[in-house]
Design a protein around this motif. Structure first.
Motif, PDB file in Angstrom:
ATOM      1  N   VAL A  53       0.828  -1.200   0.000  1.00 59.12           N
ATOM      2  CA  VAL A  53       0.000   0.000   0.000  1.00 59.12           C
ATOM      3  C   VAL A  53       0.866   1.255   0.000  1.00 59.12           C
ATOM      4  O   VAL A  53       2.053   1.218   0.331  1.00 59.12           O
ATOM      5  N   LYS A  54       0.235   2.346  -0.375  1.00 58.90           N
ATOM      6  CA  LYS A  54       0.855   3.667  -0.329  1.00 58.90           C
ATOM      7  C   LYS A  54       0.101   4.495   0.705  1.00 58.90           C
ATOM      8  O   LYS A  54      -1.128   4.482   0.744  1.00 58.90           O
ATOM      9  N   LEU A  55       0.840   5.191   1.545  1.00 63.36           N
ATOM     10  CA  LEU A  55       0.236   6.038   2.569  1.00 63.36           C
ATOM     11  C   LEU A  55       0.221   7.473   2.062  1.00 63.36           C
ATOM     12  O   LEU A  55       1.272   8.035   1.746  1.00 63.36           O
ATOM     13  N   VAL A  56      -0.956   8.051   1.968  1.00 67.44           N
ATOM     14  CA  VAL A  56      -1.095   9.410   1.453  1.00 67.44           C
ATOM     15  C   VAL A  56      -1.606  10.309   2.573  1.00 67.44           C
ATOM     16  O   VAL A  56      -2.708  10.113   3.084  1.00 67.44           O
ATOM     17  N   PHE A  57      -0.790  11.290   2.943  1.00 63.41           N
ATOM     18  CA  PHE A  57      -1.147  12.221   4.011  1.00 63.41           C
ATOM     19  C   PHE A  57      -1.499  13.574   3.402  1.00 63.41           C
ATOM     20  O   PHE A  57      -0.795  14.076   2.526  1.00 63.41           O
ATOM     21  N   GLU A 262      11.820   7.097  -0.642  1.00 64.36           N
ATOM     22  CA  GLU A 262      11.626   8.536  -0.508  1.00 64.36           C
ATOM     23  C   GLU A 262      10.153   8.894  -0.689  1.00 64.36           C
ATOM     24  O   GLU A 262       9.461   8.313  -1.525  1.00 64.36           O
ATOM     25  N   PRO A 263       9.664   9.850   0.087  1.00 63.85           N
ATOM     26  CA  PRO A 263       8.269  10.254  -0.064  1.00 63.85           C
ATOM     27  C   PRO A 263       8.043  10.993  -1.371  1.00 63.85           C
ATOM     28  O   PRO A 263       8.941  11.631  -1.904  1.00 63.85           O
ATOM     29  N   GLU A 264       6.844  10.891  -1.875  1.00 60.39           N
ATOM     30  CA  GLU A 264       6.462  11.584  -3.103  1.00 60.39           C
ATOM     31  C   GLU A 264       5.577  12.764  -2.716  1.00 60.39           C
ATOM     32  O   GLU A 264       4.546  12.595  -2.067  1.00 60.39           O
ATOM     33  N   VAL A 265       5.996  13.957  -3.078  1.00 60.22           N
ATOM     34  CA  VAL A 265       5.254  15.159  -2.713  1.00 60.22           C
ATOM     35  C   VAL A 265       4.467  15.650  -3.915  1.00 60.22           C
ATOM     36  O   VAL A 265       5.014  15.825  -5.001  1.00 60.22           O
ATOM     37  N   LYS A 266       3.177  15.846  -3.726  1.00 58.18           N
ATOM     38  CA  LYS A 266       2.317  16.385  -4.779  1.00 58.18           C
ATOM     39  C   LYS A 266       1.769  17.722  -4.305  1.00 58.18           C
ATOM     40  O   LYS A 266       1.007  17.781  -3.349  1.00 58.18           O
ATOM     41  N   SER A 267       2.185  18.786  -4.963  1.00 61.96           N
ATOM     42  CA  SER A 267       1.701  20.106  -4.568  1.00 61.96           C
ATOM     43  C   SER A 267       0.371  20.375  -5.246  1.00 61.96           C
ATOM     44  O   SER A 267       0.140  19.978  -6.374  1.00 61.96           O
ATOM     45  N   GLY A 268      -0.469  21.059  -4.535  1.00 62.39           N
ATOM     46  CA  GLY A 268      -1.773  21.383  -5.095  1.00 62.39           C
ATOM     47  C   GLY A 268      -2.649  22.022  -4.049  1.00 62.39           C
ATOM     48  O   GLY A 268      -3.117  21.361  -3.135  1.00 62.39           O
ATOM     49  N   GLY A 269      -2.854  23.336  -4.164  1.00 61.04           N
ATOM     50  CA  GLY A 269      -3.705  24.016  -3.202  1.00 61.04           C
ATOM     51  C   GLY A 269      -3.005  24.219  -1.875  1.00 61.04           C
ATOM     52  O   GLY A 269      -1.794  24.131  -1.746  1.00 61.04           O
ATOM     53  N   ALA A 270      -3.806  24.488  -0.869  1.00 59.90           N
ATOM     54  CA  ALA A 270      -3.256  24.789   0.453  1.00 59.90           C
ATOM     55  C   ALA A 270      -2.841  23.533   1.203  1.00 59.90           C
ATOM     56  O   ALA A 270      -2.081  23.609   2.153  1.00 59.90           O
ATOM     57  N   ASN A 271      -3.362  22.377   0.787  1.00 57.73           N
ATOM     58  CA  ASN A 271      -3.071  21.135   1.496  1.00 57.73           C
ATOM     59  C   ASN A 271      -2.415  20.124   0.558  1.00 57.73           C
ATOM     60  O   ASN A 271      -3.082  19.256   0.002  1.00 57.73           O
ATOM     61  N   SER A 275       3.141  11.360   0.144  1.00 59.56           N
ATOM     62  CA  SER A 275       2.854   9.926   0.150  1.00 59.56           C
ATOM     63  C   SER A 275       4.129   9.110   0.300  1.00 59.56           C
ATOM     64  O   SER A 275       5.195   9.501  -0.175  1.00 59.56           O
ATOM     65  N   TYR A 276       3.988   7.969   0.971  1.00 55.01           N
ATOM     66  CA  TYR A 276       5.088   7.035   1.176  1.00 55.01           C
ATOM     67  C   TYR A 276       4.679   5.688   0.594  1.00 55.01           C
ATOM     68  O   TYR A 276       3.588   5.188   0.876  1.00 55.01           O
ATOM     69  N   THR A 277       5.565   5.094  -0.208  1.00 53.25           N
ATOM     70  CA  THR A 277       5.274   3.806  -0.829  1.00 53.25           C
ATOM     71  C   THR A 277       6.104   2.704  -0.180  1.00 53.25           C
ATOM     72  O   THR A 277       7.003   2.964   0.612  1.00 53.25           O
ATOM     73  N   GLY A 278       5.793   1.463  -0.551  1.00 53.19           N
ATOM     74  CA  GLY A 278       6.579   0.328  -0.080  1.00 53.19           C
ATOM     75  C   GLY A 278       6.122  -0.259   1.236  1.00 53.19           C
ATOM     76  O   GLY A 278       6.785  -1.137   1.784  1.00 53.19           O
TER      77      GLY A 278
END
Length: 361
Positions: A53-57, A262-271, A275-278
Motif C-alpha cells: 500500500v501507499k500512505l497518502v497524508f 523517498e516520499p512523493e510530494v504532490k503540490s496542489g492548493g493549500a493542502n 505519500s510514502y510507498t513500499g
C-alpha cells in the motif's frame, strides 16, 4: 636410417589423430552423461494476508522553524529527522540565547507577568513543567507566584533578560504533533528574527491508504490489522484511537519510511499531499502455505505453472503437478504454493529436466 625417419614421419600425425579421436570420444561421453537431478520436499510456511500500500497524508506541508531571536548561530541540537519535538527540547544556541521548543496549540505573542490569564499562560505553565521548573501544575491559566519563580529560572537558563517577566522570544513555537525535518542554517551564519532555522513536518489532517497495484483506496483498518514498513518495523493499527490514526501513522512513516523509500510530494492548493510507498498492510491471521525454491517452478508459455514430482519408480521420469492460482511470491528465495502439496518431493531445479519432460507440463 631412412626407414626410421619415414616411420617417424608417419607415426607423429597418426598419434595426433588418435589423441584427437580419444579427446572427442571423452567429450561425447561427458555430453551424454546424464545430469544429476536433485529433489526437495515442499515445506510449510506461514504467509501473511498482506498487500502493498501507499500512505497518502493530506495537509502535511513542511513548516519553517522561525527563529525567535537574532544573532550568530553558535550550535545546533542533534535532532533526529522524523522524531516528534518534545516540549522544552533544546533547538539551537543563537548568540548568548538558548532556543527551546514550546510544543502546543498556542504560540506566545505577548509579554506575560504575574496576574495575567489566558491560554498562553496555560502554555507557559506547561512549558515550565516540561523543563522541571517551578510552576502551577495542571490546566492553570493564571500567572501565579510559582509561575514567576519558574520564569526567573527559565530566563537564566535561556539567557533572556533576568526577572520574572516572560518574553515571547524565550521559546520557539512548534505546532503540537510536529516532527523535525532538517536544519537550513549552518553554524556561524547570521540569524535574524523570523528567519527559518530549518523545516519541521506538520501533523497531517487526513490519511488515505491506497493499494499500490489497483490504485483503489483501502478503508482505514481497525482490529487485527498492522502496518509493516520497508525496514521491517511493524505498527499495530488496532491499538490506536481512530482520531489519532493519521498522526501516529505519519510519525511511523517518517521514522521507518524515509531512506527505505523517498516520499512523493504532490503540490496542489493549500493542502499538498505527501505519500510514502513500499508499506504492507497485514490483515487477519497468517495462513499455512507450501513453500518451494523459485528454481523448482516451471512456467509454460501460456503462463500456467507446474512443478515435477519425484517418481515412485527411480527409473521413471519426474511427473508434472500443475499448479492453480495459489502460487504467490513469498519471502526472498521462496514461492508459496497450495498447502495440499506440503511434504511431496519435487525437482529442485526444473531447468535441468529434458525438453520432452517439460512438455508434459
Amino acid at each position: 636410417m631412412q626407414a626410421v625417419v619415414l616411420l617417424l614421419i608417419w607415426a607423429i600425425p597418426a598419434t595426433g589423430v588418435w589423441l584427437l579421436s580419444l579427446s572427442a570420444r571423452r567429450g561425447d561421453e561427458t555430453a551424454l552423461r546424464p545430469v544429476a537431478i536433485s529433489f526437495v520436499t515442499i515445506g510449510s510456511q506461514q504467509q501473511d494476508a498482506s498487500r502493498r500500500v501507499k500512505l497518502v497524508f493530506t495537509g502535511s506541508a513542511p513548516l519553517s522553524m522561525a527563529s525567535p531571536v537574532q544573532g550568530t548561530l553558535v550550535s545546533r541540537a542533534k535532532l533526529t529527522p522524523g522524531k516528534p519535538f518534545r516540549d522544552g527540547e533544546a533547538i539551537a544556541q543563537i548568540g548568548a540565547r538558548h532556543v527551546v521548543a514550546s510544543v502546543g496549540r498556542v504560540p506566545f505573542y505577548r509579554e506575560l507577568s504575574q496576574g495575567d490569564r489566558g491560554e498562553d499562560v496555560k502554555r507557559l505553565n506547561q512549558l515550565l513543567a516540561a523543563l522541571g521548573l517551578p510552576t502551577e501544575r495542571g490546566q492553570v491559566k493564571t500567572f501565579t507566584s510559582r509561575t514567576a519563580a519558574g520564569v526567573r529560572q527559565l530566563n537564566t537558563r535561556v539567557g533572556a533578560s533576568p526577572g520574572t517577566r516572560f518574553m515571547p522570544d524565550s521559546a520557539m513555537f512548534v505546532a503540537e504533533g510536529s516532527s523535525f525535518a532538517s536544519f537550513e542554517v549552518g553554524v556561524g551564519q547570521a540569524v535574524s528574527v523570523g528567519l527559518s532555522l530549518g523545516k519541521m513536518q506538520s501533523p497531517p489532517s487526513a490519511l488515505a491508504v491506497v493499494d499500490e497495484a489497483s490504485g483503489a483506496e483501502v478503508p482505514v483498518p481497525g482490529a487485527g490489522v498492522s502496518l509493516r514498513a520497508p525496514d521491517g518495523a511493524s505498527l499495530e493499527l488496532s491499538e490506536i484511537m481512530p482520531s489519532a490514526v493519521a498522526l501516529t501513522v505519519f510519525r511511523f512513516a517518517l521514522l521507518h519510511g524515509r531512506g527505505a523509500t523517498e516520499p512523493e510530494v504532490k503540490s496542489g492548493g493549500a493542502n499538498p499531499d505527501l505519500s510514502y510507498t513500499g508499506f504492507q498492510l497485514v490483515a487477519g491471521q497468517p495462513k499455512t502455505m507450501g513453500s518451494i525454491p523459485p528454481a523448482a517452478l516451471f512456467t509454460r508459455p501460456d503462463g500456467k505453472m507446474c512443478v515435477f514430482e519425484q517418481p515412485s519408480d527411480t527409473a521413471g521420469s519426474p511427473q508434472p503437478i500443475r499448479l492453480g492460482q495459489t502460487v504467490d511470491s513469498g519471502q526472498l528465495g521462496v514461492v508459496y504454493v497450495d498447502p495440499e502439496l506440503i511434504g511431496r518431493s519435487i525437482v529442485a531445479d526444473a531447468s535441468l529436466l529434458a525438453a520432452e519432460t517439460l512438455q508434459r507440463c
